[in-house]
Design an enzyme around this catalytic site. Structure first.
Site, PDB file in Angstrom:
ATOM      1  N   GLU A 197      62.891  10.204   5.942  1.00  7.06           N
ATOM      2  CA  GLU A 197      63.456   8.926   5.463  1.00  7.06           C
ATOM      3  C   GLU A 197      64.610   9.211   4.505  1.00  7.06           C
ATOM      4  O   GLU A 197      64.493  10.062   3.614  1.00  7.06           O
ATOM      5  CB  GLU A 197      62.345   8.145   4.739  1.00  7.06           C
ATOM      6  CG  GLU A 197      62.430   6.664   4.902  1.00  7.06           C
ATOM      7  CD  GLU A 197      62.082   6.196   6.324  1.00  7.06           C
ATOM      8  OE1 GLU A 197      63.021   5.960   7.105  1.00  7.06           O
ATOM      9  OE2 GLU A 197      60.894   6.053   6.638  1.00  7.06           O
ATOM     10  N   HIS A 198      65.711   8.497   4.708  1.00  7.37           N
ATOM     11  CA  HIS A 198      66.933   8.695   3.916  1.00  7.37           C
ATOM     12  C   HIS A 198      67.468  10.116   4.085  1.00  7.37           C
ATOM     13  O   HIS A 198      68.189  10.618   3.230  1.00  7.37           O
ATOM     14  CB  HIS A 198      66.713   8.366   2.429  1.00  7.37           C
ATOM     15  CG  HIS A 198      66.547   6.896   2.172  1.00  7.37           C
ATOM     16  ND1 HIS A 198      67.558   6.091   1.717  1.00  7.37           N
ATOM     17  CD2 HIS A 198      65.475   6.073   2.363  1.00  7.37           C
ATOM     18  CE1 HIS A 198      67.112   4.839   1.604  1.00  7.37           C
ATOM     19  NE2 HIS A 198      65.854   4.802   2.000  1.00  7.37           N
ATOM     20  N   THR A 199      67.104  10.742   5.174  1.00 12.27           N
ATOM     21  CA  THR A 199      67.676  12.051   5.486  1.00 12.27           C
ATOM     22  C   THR A 199      68.894  11.902   6.394  1.00 12.27           C
ATOM     23  O   THR A 199      69.699  12.813   6.490  1.00 12.27           O
ATOM     24  CB  THR A 199      66.634  12.938   6.196  1.00 12.27           C
ATOM     25  OG1 THR A 199      66.030  12.164   7.234  1.00 12.27           O
ATOM     26  CG2 THR A 199      65.554  13.414   5.237  1.00 12.27           C
ATOM     27  N   ASP A 250      68.834   4.335  12.963  1.00 10.16           N
ATOM     28  CA  ASP A 250      68.339   3.088  13.556  1.00 10.16           C
ATOM     29  C   ASP A 250      69.086   2.753  14.844  1.00 10.16           C
ATOM     30  O   ASP A 250      68.481   2.373  15.849  1.00 10.16           O
ATOM     31  CB  ASP A 250      68.516   1.928  12.565  1.00 10.16           C
ATOM     32  CG  ASP A 250      67.808   2.192  11.259  1.00 10.16           C
ATOM     33  OD1 ASP A 250      67.017   3.144  11.191  1.00 10.16           O
ATOM     34  OD2 ASP A 250      68.059   1.447  10.296  1.00 10.16           O
TER      35      ASP A 250
END
Ligand code: GLA
Length: 367
Positions: A38-40, A175
Site C-alpha cells: 500500500e502506497h508503494t 488502481d
C-alpha cells in the site's frame, strides 16, 4: 447472466430512458481490492491488487448530439450534467469522464458530441477504486466507439494521467492497472516501475472477504497528497529517485531521517517486501503465511504510514478474532474497507459477527 452483464443491461436501459435511443455500446470496468503493498506504487514499488468480480462501473455511450457537448447521466447518483469538451475540471464527479474523453477523443467529440449514462455498484469512498473504474470504463467505451486502438496497459496509463493531471490527485498506477489489465477475482503482482506483472494463483479453500468500515475516505481531501510529498522529501534527503530503491539493509539510513520521514520510508521498505513475500506465498499455496503478511501490513500502515483509523483497526482485530488468518485496511487509507483472508468454513459466521458487532459495516464481496 453475470453481475457485470446485468449492470451493463441496466445502464443500457437507463441510457435509452434518458436519451430516447439505444446506446452504441456498453462497457464495464471493475473496482479492485489491494491485498498487499500500500502506497508503494508512487514509490516505484510492488503491489498485489485483485480486480473485483462483480463490483464496478458500467457505461453506456452513444456518439452524436450537439458538437462539443458531453451529456452525462449517472443512474446511481440520479444526477445529470452537460460538459463542454474544452472545459477544465470543476470538482464535479463528471471531471473523471471529461478528462478521460479529452485524453483520447477531443477532436471527435468537438465534431459530433457524446451522450453517456453510467452506473456504479462500488460504494464511493470505500477504498475500492471507484474513480479508476469510472475512468477505465469510459476510456474503453470511447476508444471502442470511435475505433481508437489502445492496449489495456495504455488505457491504465492514460487513466492515471487523467487522475494526476486533470483531476489533480497524485496517485500511482495500481488502481487503473488493476481495473484495466486485471482478470476478475485474480490478484496481479505488479512492479509499478516497469509495469512487468504476473497473475497470482488463489488460495483454494479460502476467501478474501471485503468489508466496508462505514468510515468514508475522500482521498482528494485527505492526507494522500501529504504522504506523496513526504516520500518525495525523504527521497531528496537520501538522494534517490524512488523510495523503493531502499532495501532492508538500509535501516540505518532510514533511522537517520527526521520524523516522520523515517517512518514513511520504513513503511515503503516493509510493505514492498510484504508484497513480494505475498506473491511467493500465493504461489506456494501458503494461506497461513499470507495471513501473517496481511497482519504485518496493517501494522506498518497504522504505525509507520499512519493511514489507518480506529474503526478499521478495530475491524481488522475483530476479523482476526473471528477466524481470519489475517486482515488489513485496503486502499488509500483513513477509513474505507478492510480485507480479510478467511478459511471457507469460517466465512459465513465471520460476516454475521462483523455486521452484528459493527452496525455501520457491510460485507461487500467474498472472492
Ligand atoms: C489510492 C491510489 C493508488 C495507491 C493507493 C494506496 O488507491 O489511487 O495509486 O497509491 O491509494 O496504495
Amino acid at each position: 447472466m453475470t453481475a457485470r452483464d446485468a449492470q451493463q443491461a441496466e445502464v443500457a436501459a437507463g441510457f435509452e430512458a434518458a436519451f430516447g435511443m439505444a446506446p452504441a455500446l456498453t462497457r464495464f470496468a471493475p473496482g479492485r481490492v489491494n491485498l498487499l503493498g500500500e502506497h508503494t506504487d508512487y514509490n516505484g514499488g510492488y503491489v498485489l491488487p485483485m480486480a473485483l468480480t462483480d463490483l464496478g462501473v458500467a457505461v453506456a455511450l452513444g456518439a452524436g448530439g450537439a458538437p462539443g457537448a458531453i451529456t452525462l447521466r449517472s443512474l446511481t447518483l440520479e444526477d445529470g450534467v452537460t460538459r463542454q469538451i474544452d472545459e477544465g475540471p470543476d470538482g464535479h464527479w463528471s471531471d473523471y469522464v471529461l478528462g478521460a474523453v479529452q485524453a483520447v477523443a477531443r477532436d471527435r467529440v468537438a465534431a459530433e458530441g457524446l451522450s453517456i449514462a453510467l452506473a456504479t455498484s462500488l460504494p464511493l469512498g470505500a477504498g475500492l477504486s471507484s474513480s479508476a473504474a469510472l475512468e477505465v470504463a469510459v476510456l474503453r467505451a470511447v476508444t471502442d466507439v470511435f475505433g481508437i486502438a489502445r492496449s489495456a496497459t495504455e488505457i491504465a496509463r492514460i487513466a492515471q494521467a487523467v487522475e494526476n493531471d486533470f483531476v489533480g490527485m497524485p496517485c500511482g498506477i495500481m488502481d487503473q492497472f488493476a481495473a484495466s489489465v486485471g482478470a476478475p477475482g485474480t490478484a496481479v503482482f505488479l512492479d509499478t516501475r516497469t509495469l512487468e506483472h504476473e497473475a497470482a494463483p488463489g488460495l483454494p479453500g479460502h476467501s478474501f472477504v471485503v468489508v466496508d468500515s462505514g468510515v468514508s475516505h475522500q482521498l482528494t481531501d485527505s492526507g494522500y497528497a501529504t504522504r506523496v510529498a513526504e516520500c518525495q522529501a525523504a527521497c531528496k534527503e537520501l538522494g534517490m529517485a524512488y523510495l523503493s530503491e531502499l532495501g532492508e539493509g538500509d535501516l540505518e539510513r532510514i533511522d537517520a531521517l527526521p520524523e516522520p520521514l523515517n517512518r514513511r520510508a520504513a513503511h515503503v521498505v516493509i510493505d514492498n517486501a510484504l508484497a513480494r513475500a505475498g506473491f511467493a506465498a500465493l504461489q506456494a499455496g501458503d494461506a497461513a503465511g499470507f495471513g501473517r503478511l496481511m497482519h504485518e501490513s496493517h501494522a506498518t500502515a497504522r504505525d509507520n504510514y499512519q493511514i489507518t483509523v480506529p474503526e478499521t483497526d478495530a475491524l481488522v482485530a475483530a476479523a482476526e478474532a473471528a477466524g481470519a488468518l489475517g486482515a488489513r485496511q485496503t486502499g488509500g487509507g483513513w477509513g474505507g474497507a478492510i480485507v480479510a483472508l478467511v478459511p471457507g468454513g469460517a466465512v459465513a459466521e465471520l460476516c454475521v459477527t462483523l455486521e452484528r458487532d459493527f452496525p455501520q459495516t457491510r460485507v461487500l464481496a467474498v472472492t
